[in-house]
Design an enzyme around this catalytic site. Structure first.
Site, PDB file in Angstrom:
ATOM      1  CB  SER A  63     -24.054  78.140  74.690  1.00  0.00           C
ATOM      2  OG  SER A  63     -23.496  77.531  73.665  1.00  0.00           O
TER       3      SER A  63
ATOM      4  CD  GLU B 290     -12.506  78.071  71.717  1.00  0.00           C
ATOM      5  OE1 GLU B 290     -13.027  77.096  71.364  1.00  0.00           O
ATOM      6  OE2 GLU B 290     -11.932  78.262  72.896  1.00  0.00           O
TER       7      GLU B 290
ATOM      8  CE  LYS C  23     -15.984  79.205  73.566  1.00  0.00           C
ATOM      9  NZ  LYS C  23     -15.576  78.526  72.203  1.00  0.00           N
TER      10      LYS C  23
ATOM     11  CE  LYS D  63     -14.883  77.185  67.831  1.00  0.00           C
ATOM     12  NZ  LYS D  63     -15.619  75.899  68.108  1.00  0.00           N
TER      13      LYS D  63
END
Length: 229
Positions: free
Chosen positions: A42, A116, A38, A16
């Site tokens: 993590s 994203e 975004k 991605k």
């Protein structure tokens, strides 16, 4: 009026970030005021004594966004697990209101905003006293979706399942981008044809490994973005 789109995938580690970076780069190279956001990340990277959101850093560098990478995400977690679990471990739960406010701020900065997601389409962001799924965020931001999928064996199943799930959640899927595509591979070419036939959706781009650009008409790409608030 700003326009946006949400990038998700058939699973994690599909590419991605790589694809998103190329899309933002394409728009910016063609002179458009394009940005990136975004909501949560993590698995932050520890570089030179500080924690860095690696995905955001990669997109910013690739697309020429001269902003601090940390400013491109609302929630950054060090633990490399699903965001809902990272949030529990680090005791910093994700709030949809924070994401919405940051998204609106970004739409005032850019004409084309590429958002994203995390992992695949079925990604929990919160599973404590509240249930917050990635699909809830996509609905909250009122965005349409592009799905990044692998090109190799298994792609037909994972892509069809992902698209059908997204549609079952009331989301509009605008198309698919096949990553790791090898034009010399009969399997990859056949997977593309099968996916388009089964889903009645376009594969808008096929991107090979180490591509410096995405082969996609700019006007066509812009047409995939939806007007937002």
């Amino acid at each position: 009026m700003s326009k946006g789109i949400f990038i998700t995938a058939t699973g994690t580690d599909i590419g991605k970030t790589y694809i998103t970076a190329l899309l933002v780069k394409k728009l910016r190279d063609d002179g458009l005021n394009a940005g990136y956001y975004k909501p949560a990340l993590s698995g932050a990277e520890h570089i030179n004594g500080e924690w860095v959101p690696g995905d955001c850093s990669y997109v910013a560098k690739t697309a020429g966004l001269e902003v601090p990478a940390r400013s491109l995400t609302s929630y950054m977690y060090r633990t490399a697990v699903s965001p809902h679990l990272a949030a529990q471990i680090e005791q910093h739960p994700i709030e949809s209101g924070v994401i919405l406010a940051d998204f609106i701020r970004f739409t005032k900065m850019y004409d084309y905003l590429t958002v994203e997601g995390c992992g695949g389409i079925v990604c929990p962001l919160r599973l404590d006293d509240k249930l917050l799924m990635q699909t809830d965020i996509i609905k909250l931001l009122q965005l349409d979706v592009l799905i990044v999928a692998p090109s190799g064996l298994g792609s037909i199943n994972s892509t069809v399942v992902t698209v059908h799930y997204a549609q079952s959640q009331g989301l509009t899927v605008k198309g698919i981008i096949l990553n790791h595509f090898d034009t010399a591979s009969y399997l990859h070419r056949d997977n593309k044809a099968c996916i388009e036939r089964l889903l009645k959706l376009p594969v808008i781009a096929c991107v090979g490994d180490h591509a410096g650009n995405v082969t996609l008409d700019t006007a066509a790409l812009c047409g995939l973005y939806k007007e937002v608030f």
